[in-house]
Design a protein around this motif. Structure first.
Motif, PDB file in Angstrom:
ATOM      1  N   ARG A 149       0.812  -1.078   0.083  1.00  0.00           N
ATOM      2  CA  ARG A 149      -0.038  -0.017  -0.070  1.00  0.00           C
ATOM      3  C   ARG A 149       0.938   1.137   0.147  1.00  0.00           C
TER       4      ARG A 149
ATOM      5  N   ASN B  40       2.368   4.862  -1.114  1.00  0.00           N
ATOM      6  CA  ASN B  40       1.831   5.766  -2.233  1.00  0.00           C
ATOM      7  C   ASN B  40       2.305   5.756  -3.460  1.00  0.00           C
TER       8      ASN B  40
ATOM      9  N   LEU C  64      -1.201   2.036  -3.146  1.00  0.00           N
ATOM     10  CA  LEU C  64      -2.414   2.816  -2.920  1.00  0.00           C
ATOM     11  C   LEU C  64      -2.969   3.449  -4.246  1.00  0.00           C
TER      12      LEU C  64
ATOM     13  N   VAL D  19     -11.800  -4.987  -4.869  1.00  0.00           N
ATOM     14  CA  VAL D  19     -10.340  -4.847  -4.446  1.00  0.00           C
ATOM     15  C   VAL D  19     -10.142  -5.024  -2.886  1.00  0.00           C
ATOM     16  N   THR D  20      -9.117  -5.966  -2.669  1.00  0.00           N
ATOM     17  CA  THR D  20      -8.881  -6.097  -1.332  1.00  0.00           C
ATOM     18  C   THR D  20      -7.257  -5.729  -1.047  1.00  0.00           C
ATOM     19  N   VAL D  21      -6.837  -4.872  -0.226  1.00  0.00           N
ATOM     20  CA  VAL D  21      -5.570  -4.392   0.064  1.00  0.00           C
ATOM     21  C   VAL D  21      -4.877  -5.274   1.183  1.00  0.00           C
TER      22      VAL D  21
ATOM     23  N   HIS E 284      -1.207  -6.264   3.036  1.00  0.00           N
ATOM     24  CA  HIS E 284      -0.236  -5.586   3.488  1.00  0.00           C
ATOM     25  C   HIS E 284       0.582  -6.338   4.754  1.00  0.00           C
TER      26      HIS E 284
ATOM     27  N   GLY F   7       0.458  -6.027   7.673  1.00  0.00           N
ATOM     28  CA  GLY F   7      -0.339  -6.275   8.887  1.00  0.00           C
ATOM     29  C   GLY F   7      -1.369  -7.262   8.602  1.00  0.00           C
ATOM     30  N   THR F   8      -1.405  -7.933   7.380  1.00  0.00           N
ATOM     31  CA  THR F   8      -2.398  -8.742   7.100  1.00  0.00           C
ATOM     32  C   THR F   8      -2.400 -10.230   7.664  1.00  0.00           C
TER      33      THR F   8
ATOM     34  N   ALA G 244      -5.506   9.569   1.992  1.00  0.00           N
ATOM     35  CA  ALA G 244      -5.247   8.193   1.303  1.00  0.00           C
ATOM     36  C   ALA G 244      -3.706   8.032   1.570  1.00  0.00           C
ATOM     37  N   MET G 245      -2.834   9.045   1.416  1.00  0.00           N
ATOM     38  CA  MET G 245      -1.584   8.657   1.466  1.00  0.00           C
ATOM     39  C   MET G 245      -0.908   8.253   2.621  1.00  0.00           C
ATOM     40  N   LYS G 246      -0.014   7.371   2.711  1.00  0.00           N
ATOM     41  CA  LYS G 246       1.005   6.922   3.753  1.00  0.00           C
ATOM     42  C   LYS G 246       1.697   8.141   4.276  1.00  0.00           C
TER      43      LYS G 246
ATOM     44  N   LYS H  86      -6.532  -3.071  13.982  1.00  0.00           N
ATOM     45  CA  LYS H  86      -5.366  -3.715  13.223  1.00  0.00           C
ATOM     46  C   LYS H  86      -5.234  -5.152  13.079  1.00  0.00           C
ATOM     47  N   GLY H  87      -4.801  -5.460  11.673  1.00  0.00           N
ATOM     48  CA  GLY H  87      -4.931  -7.021  11.495  1.00  0.00           C
ATOM     49  C   GLY H  87      -6.256  -7.572  11.140  1.00  0.00           C
TER      50      GLY H  87
ATOM     51  N   LYS I 204      -9.871  -8.344   9.297  1.00  0.00           N
ATOM     52  CA  LYS I 204     -10.641  -8.275   7.893  1.00  0.00           C
ATOM     53  C   LYS I 204     -11.831  -7.220   7.947  1.00  0.00           C
TER      54      LYS I 204
ATOM     55  N   LEU J  85     -15.467   5.418   0.280  1.00  0.00           N
ATOM     56  CA  LEU J  85     -14.129   5.728   0.076  1.00  0.00           C
ATOM     57  C   LEU J  85     -13.269   6.062   1.164  1.00  0.00           C
TER      58      LEU J  85
ATOM     59  N   LEU K 272     -10.156   4.289   3.352  1.00  0.00           N
ATOM     60  CA  LEU K 272      -8.801   4.859   3.248  1.00  0.00           C
ATOM     61  C   LEU K 272      -8.437   4.904   4.837  1.00  0.00           C
TER      62      LEU K 272
ATOM     63  N   LEU L 225      -7.259   1.445   6.368  1.00  0.00           N
ATOM     64  CA  LEU L 225      -6.310   0.948   5.626  1.00  0.00           C
ATOM     65  C   LEU L 225      -4.941   1.554   6.587  1.00  0.00           C
TER      66      LEU L 225
ATOM     67  N   ASP M 231      -4.347  -0.199   9.616  1.00  0.00           N
ATOM     68  CA  ASP M 231      -3.771  -1.666   9.305  1.00  0.00           C
ATOM     69  C   ASP M 231      -4.688  -2.641   9.442  1.00  0.00           C
ATOM     70  N   ALA M 232      -6.004  -2.333   8.931  1.00  0.00           N
ATOM     71  CA  ALA M 232      -6.903  -3.418   8.669  1.00  0.00           C
ATOM     72  C   ALA M 232      -6.520  -4.056   7.185  1.00  0.00           C
ATOM     73  N   THR M 233      -7.158  -5.334   6.998  1.00  0.00           N
ATOM     74  CA  THR M 233      -7.020  -5.620   5.574  1.00  0.00           C
ATOM     75  C   THR M 233      -8.275  -5.527   4.799  1.00  0.00           C
ATOM     76  N   VAL M 234      -8.429  -4.526   3.919  1.00  0.00           N
ATOM     77  CA  VAL M 234      -9.734  -3.977   3.668  1.00  0.00           C
ATOM     78  C   VAL M 234     -10.207  -4.436   2.203  1.00  0.00           C
ATOM     79  N   THR M 235     -11.256  -4.761   2.217  1.00  0.00           N
ATOM     80  CA  THR M 235     -11.821  -5.391   0.881  1.00  0.00           C
ATOM     81  C   THR M 235     -13.059  -4.087   0.549  1.00  0.00           C
ATOM     82  N   VAL M 236     -13.165  -3.772  -0.805  1.00  0.00           N
ATOM     83  CA  VAL M 236     -14.160  -2.901  -0.978  1.00  0.00           C
ATOM     84  C   VAL M 236     -15.140  -3.500  -1.862  1.00  0.00           C
TER      85      VAL M 236
END
Lengths: 236, 236
Positions: free
Chosen positions: A172, A174, A178, A191-193, A195, A197-198, B135-137, B163-164, B166, B178, B182, B185, B188-193
């Motif tokens: 993820r 920048n 991302l 989409v799944t991200v 990283h 921490g997953t 959005a940006m780290k 954190k961690g 799903k 959206l 962001l 993420l 530190d979750a593993t995110v699916t949209v």
């Protein structure tokens, strides 16, 4: 089973096609308006990897007829001077795009420098304003970061439909993870991200139709214990 | 099995706690600096839902001691006049935040109006610059959109580790789906949209530890054929 067989995407061939398309566009621009696009590439210091990237960019420019404007600065250049150079490129009418090669030396604030690039010349698409518009529905950034754009372009030119597919992005950053996530969402992928921490990333990756591995580490994406019979792990 | 039992989060109680914390902060600010925070709420036309949201915001301001600056404009106000009002609020030193209630009437370009709000008063956090930084780290927006921030705050104050986990976000609107993606993420979750283009959303939702349903439709999130024995579908 045939639809599970891997197809190797020939990136070099697709790149060559794109380059010749761009060369045609550049020629037309210069014939019609007497102007050639100019790309300023700024490099600070002597990192071998950065030099090699920058050389590839300059060579690619030459190949398609884009004028490359080189700015090579010493490792110990001050932040103020670097920003001053960016401002100079911002107002230079022969420069239409500015790339500042990352990473910058530690004494320079990357965020500050990147934010100084004029939005309309931010060809890397890393300005928060461009990332924000990339993220938002109904908005379009002026420029899309090149590696993510390249990934999507490779898929499209290989005849792969993105819409409705399960895409997993590993990483993820920048720069790749991302923005490629945001692009794939705009292309209607689910989409799944994944990283650092997953938990159990393999089980998520295994379910994907499209995997974008965007971490600087080889073998990060492997299919755990592939079945020697079905080859695509559905039996696991 | 006890860890699969649902816990209902008491949003009203948490909101009350947050409001009393804010009231204390506002009191301290006004005692120390003789200034109270001012929130301008701009509403165009007479949509019942918008009026009700705006009234709730104004009431919440009154409760915590924030000064509410009301701007009610008729349905047929011109885009130019609306933008002019926004500019006026931008320079008003008693106004520290500006909310323009959405949606705006069709003859007004929402994007144009929202972009005119001064970044440092964009309390809705919808400016592309704030979304980009969200959005940006390594970047932090000046403001985070309130519903996404509320979702994360509810989880945190309920002692739920993000954190961690799903996380599945259903919906990808600029206002909720959206930005909550962001935010999760960044946590530190593993995110699916999951969205209207997702095939078999149920199977993805069923795997989630955290589900944020961000579509304006009831019963969008259901667990398909729940098992009457284990109640949590692991046997399906």
């Amino acid at each position: 089973m045939s639809d599970h067989k891997a197809t190797v995407i020939d990136g070099k061939a697709i790149a060559q096609t794109i380059r010749s398309e761009i060369a045609t566009e550049v020629r037309r621009l210069s014939e019609t308006y007497g102007k050639v696009p100019g790309l300023a590439v700024v490099i600070v210091g002597n990192r071998k990897d950065s030099e090699s990237y920058v050389n590839m960019k300059r060579k690619a420019c030459a190949e398609v007829g884009i004028k490359s404007v080189d700015t090579n600065l010493p490792e110990d250049v001050s932040e103020t001077e670097l920003i001053c150079r960016v401002h100079y490129l911002n107002v230079n009418p022969d420069v239409h795009g500015i790339l500042v090669q990352l990473p910058l030396p530690k004494h320079i604030n990357e965020e500050k420098v990147l934010t100084e690039i004029a939005l309309e010349k931010d060809v890397d698409g890393f300005h928060p304003m461009n990332i924000g518009k990339l993220a938002m529905k109904g908005r379009e950034p002026l420029f899309v970061p090149c590696t993510p754009k390249g990934c999507v372009e490779l898929l499209k030119r290989s005849g792969i439909t993105i819409k409705g597919k399960k895409a997993v992005v590993v990483g993820r950053s920048n720069i790749v993870g991302l923005p490629v996530t945001l692009l794939l969402l705009k292309e209607d992928a689910t989409v799944t991200v994944v990283h650092s921490g997953t938990k159990e990333p393999e089980s998520i990756i295994r379910e994907a139709d499209i995997i974008i591995a965007a971490v600087g580490q080889a073998m990060m994406v492997t299919i755990a214990s592939p079945c020697p019979y079905c080859l695509h792990n559905e039996c696991n």
